[in-house]
Design a protein around this motif. Structure first.
Motif, PDB file in Angstrom:
ATOM      1  N   LEU A 187      -2.643   6.309  12.194  1.00  0.00           N
ATOM      2  CA  LEU A 187      -1.646   6.139  11.142  1.00  0.00           C
ATOM      3  C   LEU A 187      -1.783   4.772  10.487  1.00  0.00           C
ATOM      4  CD1 LEU A 187       0.827   7.084   9.582  1.00  0.00           C
ATOM      5  CD2 LEU A 187       2.231   6.147  11.405  1.00  0.00           C
ATOM      6  N   ALA A 188      -1.972   3.737  11.293  1.00  0.00           N
ATOM      7  CA  ALA A 188      -2.093   2.381  10.736  1.00  0.00           C
ATOM      8  C   ALA A 188      -3.289   2.294   9.801  1.00  0.00           C
ATOM      9  CB  ALA A 188      -2.207   1.360  11.857  1.00  0.00           C
ATOM     10  N   ARG A 189      -4.373   2.962  10.163  1.00  0.00           N
ATOM     11  CA  ARG A 189      -5.564   2.938   9.315  1.00  0.00           C
ATOM     12  C   ARG A 189      -5.297   3.645   7.996  1.00  0.00           C
ATOM     13  NH1 ARG A 189     -10.003   6.527   8.743  1.00  0.00           N
ATOM     14  NH2 ARG A 189      -8.919   7.856  10.207  1.00  0.00           N
ATOM     15  N   ASP A 190      -4.601   4.784   8.046  1.00  0.00           N
ATOM     16  CA  ASP A 190      -4.288   5.530   6.830  1.00  0.00           C
ATOM     17  C   ASP A 190      -3.345   4.742   5.920  1.00  0.00           C
ATOM     18  OD1 ASP A 190      -5.891   7.636   7.550  1.00  0.00           O
ATOM     19  OD2 ASP A 190      -4.252   8.856   8.348  1.00  0.00           O
ATOM     20  N   VAL A 191      -2.345   4.105   6.511  1.00  0.00           N
ATOM     21  CA  VAL A 191      -1.397   3.316   5.712  1.00  0.00           C
ATOM     22  C   VAL A 191      -2.125   2.150   5.055  1.00  0.00           C
ATOM     23  CG1 VAL A 191       0.634   1.818   5.829  1.00  0.00           C
ATOM     24  CG2 VAL A 191       0.627   4.000   7.031  1.00  0.00           C
ATOM     25  N   THR A 192      -2.965   1.466   5.832  1.00  0.00           N
ATOM     26  CA  THR A 192      -3.724   0.337   5.283  1.00  0.00           C
ATOM     27  C   THR A 192      -4.631   0.796   4.153  1.00  0.00           C
ATOM     28  OG1 THR A 192      -3.684  -0.736   7.446  1.00  0.00           O
ATOM     29  CG2 THR A 192      -5.320  -1.519   5.871  1.00  0.00           C
ATOM     30  N   LEU A 193      -5.311   1.901   4.358  1.00  0.00           N
ATOM     31  CA  LEU A 193      -6.205   2.426   3.334  1.00  0.00           C
ATOM     32  C   LEU A 193      -5.434   2.791   2.066  1.00  0.00           C
ATOM     33  CD1 LEU A 193      -9.093   3.284   2.638  1.00  0.00           C
ATOM     34  CD2 LEU A 193      -8.577   5.509   3.634  1.00  0.00           C
ATOM     35  N   TYR A 194      -4.268   3.396   2.223  1.00  0.00           N
ATOM     36  CA  TYR A 194      -3.449   3.789   1.070  1.00  0.00           C
ATOM     37  C   TYR A 194      -2.966   2.562   0.290  1.00  0.00           C
ATOM     38  CZ  TYR A 194       0.187   6.158  -1.632  1.00  0.00           C
ATOM     39  OH  TYR A 194       0.968   6.642  -2.643  1.00  0.00           O
ATOM     40  N   VAL A 195      -2.497   1.544   1.013  1.00  0.00           N
ATOM     41  CA  VAL A 195      -2.033   0.321   0.348  1.00  0.00           C
ATOM     42  C   VAL A 195      -3.182  -0.355  -0.386  1.00  0.00           C
ATOM     43  CG1 VAL A 195      -1.160  -2.015   0.771  1.00  0.00           C
ATOM     44  CG2 VAL A 195      -0.083  -0.058   1.884  1.00  0.00           C
ATOM     45  N   LEU A 196      -4.339  -0.453   0.265  1.00  0.00           N
ATOM     46  CA  LEU A 196      -5.492  -1.077  -0.382  1.00  0.00           C
ATOM     47  C   LEU A 196      -5.972  -0.273  -1.593  1.00  0.00           C
ATOM     48  CD1 LEU A 196      -7.548  -2.340   2.682  1.00  0.00           C
ATOM     49  CD2 LEU A 196      -6.170  -3.689   1.080  1.00  0.00           C
ATOM     50  N   ALA A 197      -5.908   1.044  -1.501  1.00  0.00           N
ATOM     51  CA  ALA A 197      -6.311   1.883  -2.636  1.00  0.00           C
ATOM     52  C   ALA A 197      -5.380   1.668  -3.821  1.00  0.00           C
ATOM     53  CB  ALA A 197      -6.327   3.350  -2.223  1.00  0.00           C
ATOM     54  N   ARG A 198      -4.077   1.591  -3.555  1.00  0.00           N
ATOM     55  CA  ARG A 198      -3.116   1.365  -4.646  1.00  0.00           C
ATOM     56  C   ARG A 198      -3.316  -0.010  -5.267  1.00  0.00           C
ATOM     57  NH1 ARG A 198       2.698   4.026  -3.651  1.00  0.00           N
ATOM     58  NH2 ARG A 198       2.867   3.247  -5.765  1.00  0.00           N
TER      59      ARG A 198
ATOM     60  N   ARG B  69      -1.838  10.080   0.458  1.00  0.00           N
ATOM     61  CA  ARG B  69      -0.389   9.899   0.538  1.00  0.00           C
ATOM     62  C   ARG B  69       0.231  10.953   1.444  1.00  0.00           C
ATOM     63  NH1 ARG B  69       3.402  12.318  -2.430  1.00  0.00           N
ATOM     64  NH2 ARG B  69       1.891  12.978  -3.979  1.00  0.00           N
ATOM     65  N   GLN B  70      -0.241  12.183   1.350  1.00  0.00           N
ATOM     66  CA  GLN B  70       0.293  13.253   2.201  1.00  0.00           C
ATOM     67  C   GLN B  70      -0.074  13.032   3.664  1.00  0.00           C
ATOM     68  OE1 GLN B  70      -1.232  16.752   0.234  1.00  0.00           O
ATOM     69  NE2 GLN B  70       0.607  16.947  -1.038  1.00  0.00           N
ATOM     70  N   ARG B  71      -1.295  12.530   3.933  1.00  0.00           N
ATOM     71  CA  ARG B  71      -1.692  12.223   5.311  1.00  0.00           C
ATOM     72  C   ARG B  71      -0.793  11.152   5.909  1.00  0.00           C
ATOM     73  NH1 ARG B  71      -7.866  11.294   4.881  1.00  0.00           N
ATOM     74  NH2 ARG B  71      -7.204   9.215   5.481  1.00  0.00           N
ATOM     75  N   VAL B  72      -0.488  10.131   5.107  1.00  0.00           N
ATOM     76  CA  VAL B  72       0.397   9.068   5.579  1.00  0.00           C
ATOM     77  C   VAL B  72       1.789   9.620   5.852  1.00  0.00           C
ATOM     78  CG1 VAL B  72       1.557   6.932   4.877  1.00  0.00           C
ATOM     79  CG2 VAL B  72      -0.888   7.192   4.494  1.00  0.00           C
ATOM     80  N   ALA B  73       2.301  10.461   4.970  1.00  0.00           N
ATOM     81  CA  ALA B  73       3.640  11.037   5.150  1.00  0.00           C
ATOM     82  C   ALA B  73       3.703  11.901   6.407  1.00  0.00           C
ATOM     83  CB  ALA B  73       4.034  11.846   3.921  1.00  0.00           C
ATOM     84  N   VAL B  74       2.681  12.710   6.648  1.00  0.00           N
ATOM     85  CA  VAL B  74       2.647  13.552   7.851  1.00  0.00           C
ATOM     86  C   VAL B  74       2.591  12.679   9.101  1.00  0.00           C
ATOM     87  CG1 VAL B  74       1.201  15.175   9.152  1.00  0.00           C
ATOM     88  CG2 VAL B  74       1.675  15.575   6.735  1.00  0.00           C
ATOM     89  N   GLY B  75       1.766  11.653   9.065  1.00  0.00           N
ATOM     90  CA  GLY B  75       1.674  10.743  10.209  1.00  0.00           C
ATOM     91  C   GLY B  75       2.985  10.043  10.498  1.00  0.00           C
ATOM     92  N   LEU B  76       3.672   9.605   9.451  1.00  0.00           N
ATOM     93  CA  LEU B  76       4.967   8.960   9.635  1.00  0.00           C
ATOM     94  C   LEU B  76       6.000   9.935  10.200  1.00  0.00           C
ATOM     95  CD1 LEU B  76       5.195   6.768   6.419  1.00  0.00           C
ATOM     96  CD2 LEU B  76       4.920   5.974   8.773  1.00  0.00           C
ATOM     97  N   ASN B  77       5.984  11.167   9.722  1.00  0.00           N
ATOM     98  CA  ASN B  77       6.915  12.176  10.248  1.00  0.00           C
ATOM     99  C   ASN B  77       6.644  12.472  11.715  1.00  0.00           C
ATOM    100  OD1 ASN B  77       8.371  12.453   7.896  1.00  0.00           O
ATOM    101  ND2 ASN B  77       7.108  14.133   7.135  1.00  0.00           N
ATOM    102  N   GLU B  78       5.378  12.594  12.093  1.00  0.00           N
ATOM    103  CA  GLU B  78       5.026  12.849  13.490  1.00  0.00           C
ATOM    104  C   GLU B  78       5.456  11.686  14.378  1.00  0.00           C
ATOM    105  OE1 GLU B  78       0.832  13.562  13.408  1.00  0.00           O
ATOM    106  OE2 GLU B  78       1.066  15.609  12.664  1.00  0.00           O
ATOM    107  N   ARG B  79       5.217  10.476  13.901  1.00  0.00           N
ATOM    108  CA  ARG B  79       5.590   9.305  14.678  1.00  0.00           C
ATOM    109  C   ARG B  79       7.111   9.237  14.848  1.00  0.00           C
ATOM    110  NH1 ARG B  79       3.157   3.280  13.886  1.00  0.00           N
ATOM    111  NH2 ARG B  79       4.178   2.377  15.685  1.00  0.00           N
TER     112      ARG B  79
END
Length: 89
Positions: A2-13, A54-64
């Protein structure tokens, strides 16, 4: 993961903001107006461009969140005495 996905999303934006700002500066737009337009244009555009991420990050956050809630409920039940002994003899 999840941390990797969030970091990647922030860097992409942020990268998209930088690309839009850089493109505007190529057309001789001053830095601050280019940056302002870059933020206004790139952040809503990233909702469409990075939809899968964005959807991967949202799913990961929901699971966590679900795992944390289950752990919290288990701890509260143990504190109330609803659960049996932690170790069985």
């Amino acid at each position: 993961m999840l941390a990797r996905d969030v970091t990647l999303y922030v860097l992409a934006r942020l990268g998209l903001v930088a690309v839009v700002t850089g493109a505007l500066m190529l057309f001789k737009v001053p830095l601050l107006p280019a940056l302002a337009v870059g933020v206004v244009v790139a952040l809503p555009a990233s909702l469409f461009i990075f939809k899968g991420l964005r959807q991967r990050v949202a799913v990961g956050l929901n699971e966590r969140q679900a795992a944390r809630q289950a752990e919290r409920d288990k701890l509260r039940a143990e504190l109330r005495g609803d659960e049996g002994p932690l170790t069985q003899a």
